[in-house]
Scaffold this motif. Structure first.
Motif, PDB file in Angstrom:
ATOM      1  N   ARG A  17      72.512   5.203 -10.529  1.00 30.44           N
ATOM      2  CA  ARG A  17      72.663   5.354 -11.987  1.00 30.44           C
ATOM      3  C   ARG A  17      71.312   5.177 -12.697  1.00 30.44           C
ATOM      4  O   ARG A  17      71.010   5.900 -13.645  1.00 30.44           O
ATOM      5  CB  ARG A  17      73.693   4.362 -12.520  1.00 30.44           C
ATOM      6  CG  ARG A  17      75.102   4.754 -12.167  1.00 30.44           C
ATOM      7  CD  ARG A  17      76.126   3.879 -12.870  1.00 30.44           C
ATOM      8  NE  ARG A  17      77.457   4.395 -12.605  1.00 30.44           N
ATOM      9  CZ  ARG A  17      78.464   3.672 -12.136  1.00 30.44           C
ATOM     10  NH1 ARG A  17      78.287   2.392 -11.887  1.00 30.44           N
ATOM     11  NH2 ARG A  17      79.632   4.226 -11.912  1.00 30.44           N
ATOM     12  N   LEU A  18      70.530   4.227 -12.234  1.00 27.07           N
ATOM     13  CA  LEU A  18      69.203   4.009 -12.829  1.00 27.07           C
ATOM     14  C   LEU A  18      68.308   5.228 -12.601  1.00 27.07           C
ATOM     15  O   LEU A  18      67.627   5.684 -13.530  1.00 27.07           O
ATOM     16  CB  LEU A  18      68.545   2.764 -12.233  1.00 27.07           C
ATOM     17  CG  LEU A  18      69.125   1.419 -12.646  1.00 27.07           C
ATOM     18  CD1 LEU A  18      68.564   0.303 -11.768  1.00 27.07           C
ATOM     19  CD2 LEU A  18      68.844   1.139 -14.111  1.00 27.07           C
ATOM     20  N   LEU A  19      68.294   5.750 -11.391  1.00 27.21           N
ATOM     21  CA  LEU A  19      67.470   6.922 -11.085  1.00 27.21           C
ATOM     22  C   LEU A  19      67.900   8.123 -11.925  1.00 27.21           C
ATOM     23  O   LEU A  19      67.059   8.841 -12.477  1.00 27.21           O
ATOM     24  CB  LEU A  19      67.568   7.279  -9.600  1.00 27.21           C
ATOM     25  CG  LEU A  19      66.868   6.351  -8.619  1.00 27.21           C
ATOM     26  CD1 LEU A  19      67.280   6.690  -7.188  1.00 27.21           C
ATOM     27  CD2 LEU A  19      65.362   6.417  -8.785  1.00 27.21           C
ATOM     28  N   ALA A  20      69.203   8.348 -12.005  1.00 29.14           N
ATOM     29  CA  ALA A  20      69.713   9.488 -12.773  1.00 29.14           C
ATOM     30  C   ALA A  20      69.309   9.382 -14.241  1.00 29.14           C
ATOM     31  O   ALA A  20      68.896  10.388 -14.841  1.00 29.14           O
ATOM     32  CB  ALA A  20      71.236   9.574 -12.636  1.00 29.14           C
ATOM     33  N   ALA A  21      69.397   8.194 -14.803  1.00 30.48           N
ATOM     34  CA  ALA A  21      69.019   8.004 -16.202  1.00 30.48           C
ATOM     35  C   ALA A  21      67.535   8.285 -16.402  1.00 30.48           C
ATOM     36  O   ALA A  21      67.147   8.940 -17.378  1.00 30.48           O
ATOM     37  CB  ALA A  21      69.365   6.575 -16.653  1.00 30.48           C
ATOM     38  N   LYS A  22      66.712   7.822 -15.483  1.00 33.20           N
ATOM     39  CA  LYS A  22      65.266   8.042 -15.600  1.00 33.20           C
ATOM     40  C   LYS A  22      64.898   9.512 -15.428  1.00 33.20           C
ATOM     41  O   LYS A  22      63.945   9.993 -16.031  1.00 33.20           O
ATOM     42  CB  LYS A  22      64.511   7.183 -14.591  1.00 33.20           C
ATOM     43  CG  LYS A  22      64.564   5.703 -14.914  1.00 33.20           C
ATOM     44  CD  LYS A  22      63.796   4.875 -13.923  1.00 33.20           C
ATOM     45  CE  LYS A  22      63.873   3.398 -14.223  1.00 33.20           C
ATOM     46  NZ  LYS A  22      63.564   3.028 -15.584  1.00 33.20           N
ATOM     47  N   LEU A  23      65.655  10.229 -14.593  1.00 32.54           N
ATOM     48  CA  LEU A  23      65.360  11.638 -14.330  1.00 32.54           C
ATOM     49  C   LEU A  23      66.083  12.592 -15.276  1.00 32.54           C
ATOM     50  O   LEU A  23      65.793  13.793 -15.286  1.00 32.54           O
ATOM     51  CB  LEU A  23      65.734  11.977 -12.882  1.00 32.54           C
ATOM     52  CG  LEU A  23      64.913  11.278 -11.808  1.00 32.54           C
ATOM     53  CD1 LEU A  23      65.544  11.467 -10.437  1.00 32.54           C
ATOM     54  CD2 LEU A  23      63.474  11.781 -11.820  1.00 32.54           C
ATOM     55  N   GLY A  24      67.046  12.080 -16.040  1.00 35.25           N
ATOM     56  CA  GLY A  24      67.804  12.925 -16.954  1.00 35.25           C
ATOM     57  C   GLY A  24      68.742  13.894 -16.243  1.00 35.25           C
ATOM     58  O   GLY A  24      68.965  15.014 -16.711  1.00 35.25           O
ATOM     59  N   VAL A  25      69.284  13.460 -15.111  1.00 31.63           N
ATOM     60  CA  VAL A  25      70.249  14.274 -14.360  1.00 31.63           C
ATOM     61  C   VAL A  25      71.522  13.447 -14.179  1.00 31.63           C
ATOM     62  O   VAL A  25      71.501  12.225 -14.311  1.00 31.63           O
ATOM     63  CB  VAL A  25      69.691  14.721 -12.987  1.00 31.63           C
ATOM     64  CG1 VAL A  25      68.461  15.603 -13.151  1.00 31.63           C
ATOM     65  CG2 VAL A  25      69.387  13.526 -12.087  1.00 31.63           C
ATOM     66  N   PRO A  26      72.631  14.101 -13.844  1.00 32.58           N
ATOM     67  CA  PRO A  26      73.865  13.342 -13.636  1.00 32.58           C
ATOM     68  C   PRO A  26      73.802  12.476 -12.376  1.00 32.58           C
ATOM     69  O   PRO A  26      73.074  12.786 -11.434  1.00 32.58           O
ATOM     70  CB  PRO A  26      74.939  14.409 -13.474  1.00 32.58           C
ATOM     71  CG  PRO A  26      74.316  15.716 -13.768  1.00 32.58           C
ATOM     72  CD  PRO A  26      72.836  15.547 -13.744  1.00 32.58           C
TER      73      PRO A  26
END
Length: 165
Positions: A17-26
């Motif tokens: 979830r942290l990675l997705a938020a930082k990358l702007g992907v689901p």
């Protein structure tokens, strides 16, 4: 697309979830897609259909997700035990990050979770030991996810993936 593999309790969902938020992907947890496709929770799939049927369904779901939109994908702790799933991960040509934790660390995190059917097995410690080389084989990057905070681990992954590209 980034795929996270590792034993239960490694932090795949939290870090994903942290990675997705930082990358702007689901962010997608393959277990949730499996439950939706099966029409029942994973413990019920295990009880009704057995582990082999679950692993086949898991493989099909992961293969479909790998052919879909960009995302951060967390796969179940046993996904790497299926040779077809390991082959699909390799063929996808995407970063596969192994979040490595010790058995003791994993049990501190998930030891009392009744929603994890694998915890009912008497050989969970051996399972952890047996799966380690499978995770390592599937991975393009291994990250220690033990005694570090999830934010630090996510930043470590992003930094190491950027350095490798």
């Amino acid at each position: 697309m980034i795929v996270l593999v590792g034993f239960m309790g490694a932090g795949k969902t939290t870090i994903g979830r942290l990675l997705a938020a930082k990358l702007g992907v689901p962010f997608t947890d393959s277990d949730h897609v499996i439950e939706a496709r099966a029409g029942k929770p994973i413990p019920r799939v295990f009880a009704d259909d057995g582990e082999a049927a679950f692993r086949q369904l898991e493989h099909e779901v992961i293969a479909d997700l790998l052919n879909g939109e960009d995302m951060v994908l967390a796969v179940g702790g046993g996904a790497a035990t299926h040779g077809g799933t390991r082959a699909a991960l390799a063929a996808a040509g995407v970063p596969v990050v192994y979040l490595r934790v010790s058995y003791a660390q994993a049990m501190r995190r998930v030891g009392g979770d009744q929603g994890r059917p694998m915890l009912a097995r008497p050989d969970v410690a051996q399972l952890h030991k047996d799966r380690d080389p499978l995770y390592a084989q599937a991975a393009t990057l291994t990250v220690d996810a033990g005694d570090r905070c999830p934010e630090e681990i996510a930043l470590d992954i992003l930094g190491r993936l950027d350095a490798g590209s």
